[in-house]
Design an enzyme around this catalytic site. Sequence first.
Site, PDB file in Angstrom:
ATOM      1  N   GLN A  13     -21.316   9.446  28.321  1.00 59.34           N
ATOM      2  CA  GLN A  13     -20.754  10.697  28.850  1.00 59.34           C
ATOM      3  C   GLN A  13     -19.403  11.030  28.214  1.00 59.34           C
ATOM      4  OE1 GLN A  13     -19.396  10.649  32.880  1.00 59.34           O
ATOM      5  NE2 GLN A  13     -19.340  12.886  33.034  1.00 59.34           N
ATOM      6  N   ILE A  36     -25.767   1.267  21.358  1.00 61.52           N
ATOM      7  CA  ILE A  36     -27.015   0.502  21.246  1.00 61.52           C
ATOM      8  C   ILE A  36     -28.219   1.439  21.139  1.00 61.52           C
ATOM      9  CG2 ILE A  36     -26.457  -1.759  22.239  1.00 61.52           C
ATOM     10  CD1 ILE A  36     -27.427  -0.621  24.941  1.00 61.52           C
ATOM     11  N   TYR A 143     -17.838  -3.224  39.544  1.00 63.92           N
ATOM     12  CA  TYR A 143     -17.208  -2.379  38.525  1.00 63.92           C
ATOM     13  C   TYR A 143     -15.686  -2.372  38.696  1.00 63.92           C
ATOM     14  CZ  TYR A 143     -16.137   2.088  36.168  1.00 63.92           C
ATOM     15  OH  TYR A 143     -15.622   3.072  35.369  1.00 63.92           O
TER      16      TYR A 143
HETATM   17  N1  SER Z   1     -16.966   7.758  37.711  1.00 61.59           N
HETATM   18  C1  SER Z   1     -16.959   6.332  37.846  1.00 61.59           C
HETATM   19  C2  SER Z   1     -17.986   5.884  38.804  1.00 61.59           C
HETATM   20  O1  SER Z   1     -18.305   6.626  39.701  1.00 61.59           O
HETATM   21  C3  SER Z   1     -15.628   5.861  38.307  1.00 61.59           C
HETATM   22  O2  SER Z   1     -14.888   5.428  37.245  1.00 61.59           O
HETATM   23  O3  SER Z   1     -18.432   4.772  38.706  1.00 61.59           O
END
Ligand code: SER
Length: 315
Positions: A13, A36, A143
């Site tokens: 993105q 990739i 994350y």
């Molecule tokens: N836009 C990302 C997510 O929603 C946040 O960094 O994971």
Amino acid sequence: MALKTLIIGACGQIGTELTLSLREKYGKDNVIAVDIREGNEELMQSGPFETADATDYKAIEDLVMHYEIDEIYLMAAMLSATAEKFPMRGWHLNMDSLFNVLNLAKDKKVSKVFWPSSIAVFGPSTPQDQTPQTTIMEPTTVYGISKQSGERWCEYYHKKYGVDVRSIRYPGLISYKTAPGGGTTDYAIEIFHEALASKKYTSFLSEETALPMMFMDDAIKATMQLMDAPAENLSIRSSYNLGGISFTPKQLAEEIKKEIADFSIDYAPDFRQDIAETWPSSIDDTFAQKDWKWKHDFDLQKMTKAMLRGLKKQA
Ligand code: SER
């Protein structure tokens, strides 16, 4: 000699639009796109492309040597919602790819690195309104943990080895050229696609969930400004807070209704609601304003119009 840049994760993105913008600025042959998988037609036709895995040190090093690369942008990552489903894969991709580029910079094979962090570094104990640069950070997603650890490592490599690494805590990014991949903020993109396709949308976040967001043009501008800033102006070597616009699904739906009068929205929050509730609702980006003169251009109305115009043109 012209600056040579490698963009890893160039088909994603952010990577797609960043690659196109950097090619415009530095010339297409000086910006090498790496991923990739192949990207969209516009990206693939705009300049050189190489297939490589961001976690494969040797493959990335070979490209750096072959093209005599000066700067790397590492845009490959597994985002919040997907990493909750594949925790170990998310950790492995997000951390190993970062160590690869930090170590290339430590060994002086490249001179500058950009690495994106995120609002996901914050957690439920963080002050949610106008979240300051330095504050409590107890992320509760895979994350978020990987991004917070990454920030610590960036600062460590800068202090210990003099690595010129630069980073932004991106808010949710809204764009139409390339689909986002598995984020909690993706509703703010899906809603536009659905508004045009069927005039209705079911949001996976509840109506009052405010999150910090930004139109992609602003995010690209911020990234290029930060990379151009003189090193001595940069007081943050973990990652800069970056504020843009802040809105709820309900506020976004109301803005879309100004353009598409019969658009309607309903709400069916899922597991992503739990993630969103731990993140800030707005961000204080004083340091970015002070250190590299940051100012965003797109407010909610301007972003909404740009999204609908861009998607219609693409259809
Ligand atoms: N836009 C990302 C997510 O929603 C946040 O960094 O994971």
